[in-house]
Motif scaffolding. Sequence first.
Motif, short mmCIF file in Angstrom:
data_model
loop_
_atom_site.label_atom_id
_atom_site.label_comp_id
_atom_site.label_asym_id
_atom_site.label_seq_id
_atom_site.Cartn_x
_atom_site.Cartn_y
_atom_site.Cartn_z
N ALA A 1 1.18 -0.70 -0.02
CA ALA A 1 -0.32 0.29 -0.09
C ALA A 1 1.07 1.28 0.26
N GLU A 2 1.75 1.22 0.66
CA GLU A 2 2.74 2.29 0.82
C GLU A 2 3.82 3.00 -0.59
N ALA A 3 3.93 1.17 -1.42
CA ALA A 3 5.14 1.40 -2.84
C ALA A 3 4.39 2.36 -3.83
N ASP A 4 5.31 3.12 -4.47
CA ASP A 4 4.69 3.65 -5.71
C ASP A 4 5.18 3.07 -6.92
N CYS A 5 6.32 2.02 -7.04
CA CYS A 5 6.46 1.07 -8.66
C CYS A 5 7.04 -0.08 -7.05
N LEU A 6 7.25 -0.62 -8.49
CA LEU A 6 7.67 -2.22 -8.94
C LEU A 6 9.56 -2.05 -8.91
N ILE A 7 10.03 -2.86 -8.50
CA ILE A 7 11.80 -2.53 -8.91
C ILE A 7 12.27 -3.73 -9.40
N VAL A 8 11.95 -4.23 -10.83
CA VAL A 8 12.20 -5.30 -11.71
C VAL A 8 13.85 -5.94 -12.10
N ARG A 9 14.11 -6.92 -11.50
CA ARG A 9 15.28 -8.08 -10.90
C ARG A 9 15.11 -8.82 -12.22
N PRO A 10 15.63 -8.77 -13.27
CA PRO A 10 15.26 -9.63 -14.30
C PRO A 10 16.72 -10.86 -14.06
N PRO A 11 16.17 -12.53 -14.35
CA PRO A 11 17.16 -13.37 -14.11
C PRO A 11 17.88 -13.82 -14.37
N HIS A 12 18.48 -13.22 -13.01
CA HIS A 12 20.02 -13.75 -12.79
C HIS A 12 21.07 -12.16 -13.05
N ALA A 13 20.08 -11.15 -12.39
CA ALA A 13 20.64 -9.94 -13.02
C ALA A 13 22.61 -9.88 -11.78
N LYS A 14 23.20 -9.28 -12.27
CA LYS A 14 23.83 -8.43 -11.69
C LYS A 14 23.90 -7.59 -10.38
N ALA A 15 24.56 -7.39 -9.51
CA ALA A 15 24.23 -6.71 -9.05
C ALA A 15 24.33 -4.88 -9.44
N VAL A 16 23.55 -3.82 -8.59
CA VAL A 16 23.00 -2.82 -9.14
C VAL A 16 23.69 -1.84 -8.06
N GLU A 17 24.58 -0.96 -8.13
CA GLU A 17 25.17 0.28 -7.65
C GLU A 17 24.16 1.57 -7.08
N ALA A 18 24.05 2.32 -6.58
CA ALA A 18 23.56 3.23 -5.71
C ALA A 18 23.87 4.42 -6.93
N GLY A 19 22.36 4.61 -8.46
CA GLY A 19 22.96 5.79 -9.20
C GLY A 19 22.82 4.83 -10.13
N GLU A 20 22.65 4.02 -10.14
CA GLU A 20 22.71 3.48 -11.80
C GLU A 20 20.57 3.25 -12.08
N THR A 21 20.51 2.89 -13.04
CA THR A 21 19.66 2.95 -13.90
C THR A 21 18.54 1.10 -13.81
N VAL A 22 17.63 1.68 -12.58
CA VAL A 22 16.98 -0.23 -12.87
C VAL A 22 15.25 0.40 -14.09
N ARG A 23 15.15 -0.87 -13.85
CA ARG A 23 13.66 -1.51 -14.46
C ARG A 23 12.59 -0.81 -13.63
N ILE A 24 10.77 -0.58 -13.52
CA ILE A 24 10.26 -0.24 -12.59
C ILE A 24 8.82 -0.22 -13.51
N VAL A 25 7.90 -0.91 -12.55
CA VAL A 25 6.46 -0.96 -13.06
C VAL A 25 6.07 0.08 -11.98
N ASN A 26 5.05 1.66 -12.82
CA ASN A 26 4.59 2.14 -11.61
C ASN A 26 3.25 1.66 -11.35
N LEU A 27 2.42 2.04 -10.02
CA LEU A 27 1.83 1.68 -9.51
C LEU A 27 0.48 2.48 -9.86
N GLY A 28 1.21 3.93 -10.38
CA GLY A 28 0.05 4.40 -9.75
C GLY A 28 -1.30 4.59 -10.94
#
Length: 401
Positions: free
Chosen positions: A374-401
């Motif tokens: 209920a508090e979330a406004d998106c889902l962060i999408v992590r593909p299968p076997h995705a490598k680690a992501v550092e802060a500031g890098e781009t990620v896929r998201i699904v908007n919940l709004g």
Amino acid sequence: MADPLLSVERAGEILLEHAPQVSDTETMALADANRRVLCEDIASRITQPPFAASAMDGYAVRAGDIGPEGAELQVIGEVAAGAMPDAHVTAGTAMRIFTGAPLPQGADSVVIQENTEKRGDAGVFFKTAATVGDNIRYAGQDFAAGDILLSRGRTLDARALSLAAAGGHAVLPVFRRPRVAVLATGNELVPPGTLPGPGQISASGSVAIAALARDNGADVIDLGIAGDSEAAIRGAVEKAVEAKADILVTIGGASVGDHDLIRPTLAAMGMELDFWKIAMRPGKPLMVGRLGEMRVLGLPGNPVSSFVCALLFAEPLIRHVGHFPPRNRETTAIAASALADNGPRQHYMRGRFDCEGRVEMFERQDSSLQATLAEADCLIVRPPHAKAVEAGETVRIVNLG
């Protein structure tokens, strides 16, 4: 060796491959047609504007009567919106005219009143030269009778309904809404508002799925709660068939436990199974099949899992069946903090945007935690076997709004 799990992408393709679209139509009054989908092209019944009209308050004149130094003309009458001129503009004359009023015969320009000065009882001085066509809306400038105003498949909104009204239509032909039957299963469930007893929980998942279905243009058939028995499930499914549901969405009972009876019960009723289990989390035990003309979507029982699966699969299915255009919720964002390597299943993690527009993952991701959903406004999408992501890098998201 176990069969490899179906990818989210391939599951989405299979979901729509055998899903027939609604063919039934109905005629709706404009007041009731908002968010409905046109089933045929709509042509204008009239020309708009139907006559040459003034676009401003001012004076209808012959442009040639007013030179660069201006000119004084005699005012021979006036015409307001909704009235017809009772005189012709001739050399040396002008008519007072108001916005929307028909242009009198003989006039070819309208000079706005700010560029004039009254002279005596019937005279007016024009301070600037006039040009043919100034401040005139010509007949058919917007559209002509017979022009296609709205095309088949258009989702009607305020702008489209206004255009239809302007084109002379009071009713419009639309596809009927897709019918979505929603069935919650489980002996542990009690209806919302009923305080759970020992070992019981509130049936909250079906509330979310019904709301999502309505948000996407569906009529919802609430089948209530079926206990963990083949007879109870069969009875509820038969009600969906009798109601001619286009889609049956079940919640819970689609896994492999002794009390997970959705799949065997539907199979005994003749369901053709398209797939069961996909490579995602939350939501691995997702079931898709067909029971006659009815598409069947079996969601996991955990409320977060069922909602995420409904967003990814029920929403596009409903929109496809109902002729609505696809809704693209996926985009990209900047990670506010580091994300670890991902495993073999595509992971949809609840997240929220911070004050700088970056997306932050909730620390707790258990599929039973509805408060974080209920508090979330998106889902962060992590593909299968995705490598680690550092802060500031781009990620896929699904908007919940």
